[in-house]
Design an enzyme around this catalytic site. Structure first.
Site, short mmCIF file in Angstrom:
data_model
loop_
_atom_site.label_atom_id
_atom_site.label_comp_id
_atom_site.label_asym_id
_atom_site.label_seq_id
_atom_site.Cartn_x
_atom_site.Cartn_y
_atom_site.Cartn_z
N THR A 1 -7.08 -6.07 -3.62
CA THR A 1 -6.64 -6.28 -5.02
C THR A 1 -5.34 -5.53 -5.31
OG1 THR A 1 -7.81 -4.31 -5.76
CG2 THR A 1 -9.05 -6.39 -5.77
N ASP B 1 3.97 2.07 6.50
CA ASP B 1 2.89 2.75 5.78
C ASP B 1 3.12 4.26 5.89
OD1 ASP B 1 0.34 4.13 5.30
OD2 ASP B 1 -0.47 2.10 5.14
N ARG C 1 -4.81 2.52 -2.48
CA ARG C 1 -4.50 1.17 -2.95
C ARG C 1 -5.49 0.22 -2.27
NH1 ARG C 1 1.34 -1.83 -2.47
NH2 ARG C 1 0.78 -1.98 -0.30
N ASP D 1 0.08 6.49 7.08
CA ASP D 1 -0.22 6.32 8.51
C ASP D 1 0.85 6.98 9.37
OD1 ASP D 1 -2.58 5.02 8.11
OD2 ASP D 1 -1.76 3.01 8.40
C1 PRP Z 1 0.53 4.15 -0.58
C2 PRP Z 1 1.65 5.06 -1.06
C3 PRP Z 1 1.50 5.00 -2.55
C4 PRP Z 1 1.05 3.58 -2.78
C5 PRP Z 1 2.21 2.79 -3.26
O1 PRP Z 1 -0.66 4.81 -0.59
O2 PRP Z 1 1.58 6.35 -0.54
O3 PRP Z 1 0.55 5.91 -3.06
O4 PRP Z 1 0.59 3.08 -1.52
O5 PRP Z 1 1.82 1.51 -3.57
P1 PRP Z 1 1.81 0.93 -5.05
O6 PRP Z 1 3.08 1.36 -5.71
O7 PRP Z 1 1.73 -0.55 -4.82
O8 PRP Z 1 0.59 1.46 -5.76
P2 PRP Z 1 -1.99 4.22 0.07
O9 PRP Z 1 -2.79 3.48 -0.94
O10 PRP Z 1 -1.63 3.45 1.31
O11 PRP Z 1 -2.83 5.50 0.40
P3 PRP Z 1 -2.50 6.72 1.39
O12 PRP Z 1 -1.42 7.55 0.73
O13 PRP Z 1 -3.81 7.43 1.42
O14 PRP Z 1 -2.08 6.18 2.72
N1 URA Z 2 2.53 1.94 0.69
C1 URA Z 2 3.19 2.28 1.82
O1 URA Z 2 2.83 3.25 2.50
N2 URA Z 2 4.26 1.55 2.18
C2 URA Z 2 4.69 0.49 1.47
O2 URA Z 2 5.69 -0.15 1.85
C3 URA Z 2 3.98 0.14 0.29
C4 URA Z 2 2.92 0.88 -0.07
#
Ligand code: PRP
Ligand code: URA
Length: 209
Positions: free
Chosen positions: A108, A200, A104, A203
């Site tokens: 944006t 997160d 994400r 993380d």
């Molecule tokens: C996080 C989570 C989802 C997304 C959700 O991933 O694991 O994939 O955000 O957000 P959304 O519904 O607003 O799209 P992130 O982009 O942080 O990547 P990661 O899994 O690599 O940490």
């Molecule tokens: N992605 C995450 O990991 N946590 C949130 O709360 C939203 C998006």
């Protein structure tokens, strides 16, 4: 319109409480996410078709049942969705695993695709797409589009925690996809994090904060 199921099983709710708790460390967080994923998969797979088979027991012949036809596919959305995969695959070892890599964009909030690999027979499998977080819904919408483009027809979305806004976005974009959750939360904050959520997920799973 896709249905939304929130699992209120006491074991799922108990474990989710520790997942949410910010004092839970990486090792326990990872184990708990896997355990909840397995419990959710147990419920989600209730409707998969069975076929009759005969086996010889040490005593006689028994008419039994096995899962019919093609088995399941699991598609974790990288990275955080990977944290739910082992729990499901431990329960359903014949499942094939695809991957969709998305992140994400922090400014944006757009979901950017960087990797896709699915089993060759995608059109014949039922898929469970996994991601702990359904926030704005952008990542889930792009991931589901991506696997539909590659032939998948029968898709379920499994998340730990969702915001109502994200659920609505997925339902609009993919009305054929049912959504399975451990909790529906209050909403999103100004950074589009789920409130109260669990922070997160990527993380916390991988200790990268
Ligand atoms: C996080 C989570 C989802 C997304 C959700 O991933 O694991 O994939 O955000 O957000 P959304 O519904 O607003 O799209 P992130 O982009 O942080 O990547 P990661 O899994 O690599 O940490
Ligand atoms: N992605 C995450 O990991 N946590 C949130 O709360 C939203 C998006």
């Amino acid at each position: 319109m896709g249905k939304v199921y929130v699992f209120d099983h006491p074991l799922i709710q108990h474990k989710l409480t520790f997942i949410r708790d910010k004092s839970t460390g990486t090792k326990d967080f990872r184990e708990l996410v896997d355990e909840v994923a397995a419990l959710m998969a147990f419920e989600i797979t209730r409707d998969i078709p069975l076929q009759e088979v005969e086996v010889e027991t040490p005593v006689s012949t028994a008419k039994c049942q096995t899962i019919a036809g093609k088995k399941l596919g699991v598609v974790p959305i990288l990275r955080a969705g990977l944290g739910m995969m082992d729990g499901i695959v431990d329960l359903i070892p014949a499942a094939k695993v695809g991957h969709v890599g998305l992140y994400r964009d922090p400014d944006t909030l757009e979901a950017i695709e960087y990797y896709v690999k699915l089993p060759k027979d995608s059109h014949e499998r039922e898929f469970i797409v996994t991601d702990p977080m359904l926030a704005t819904g952008g990542s889930a919408v792009v991931a589901i589009e991506s696997i539909k483009k590659r032939g998948a027809k029968n898709i379920k979305l499994m998340c730990l925690v969702a915001a109502p806004e994200g659920v609505e976005v997925v339902q609009e974009a993919h009305p054929d996809v049912d959504i399975f959750l451990a909790a529906m939360d209050e909403g999103l904050n100004e950074k589009s994090y789920i409130v109260p959520g669990l922070g997160d997920a990527g993380d916390r799973l991988y200790g990268t904060k």
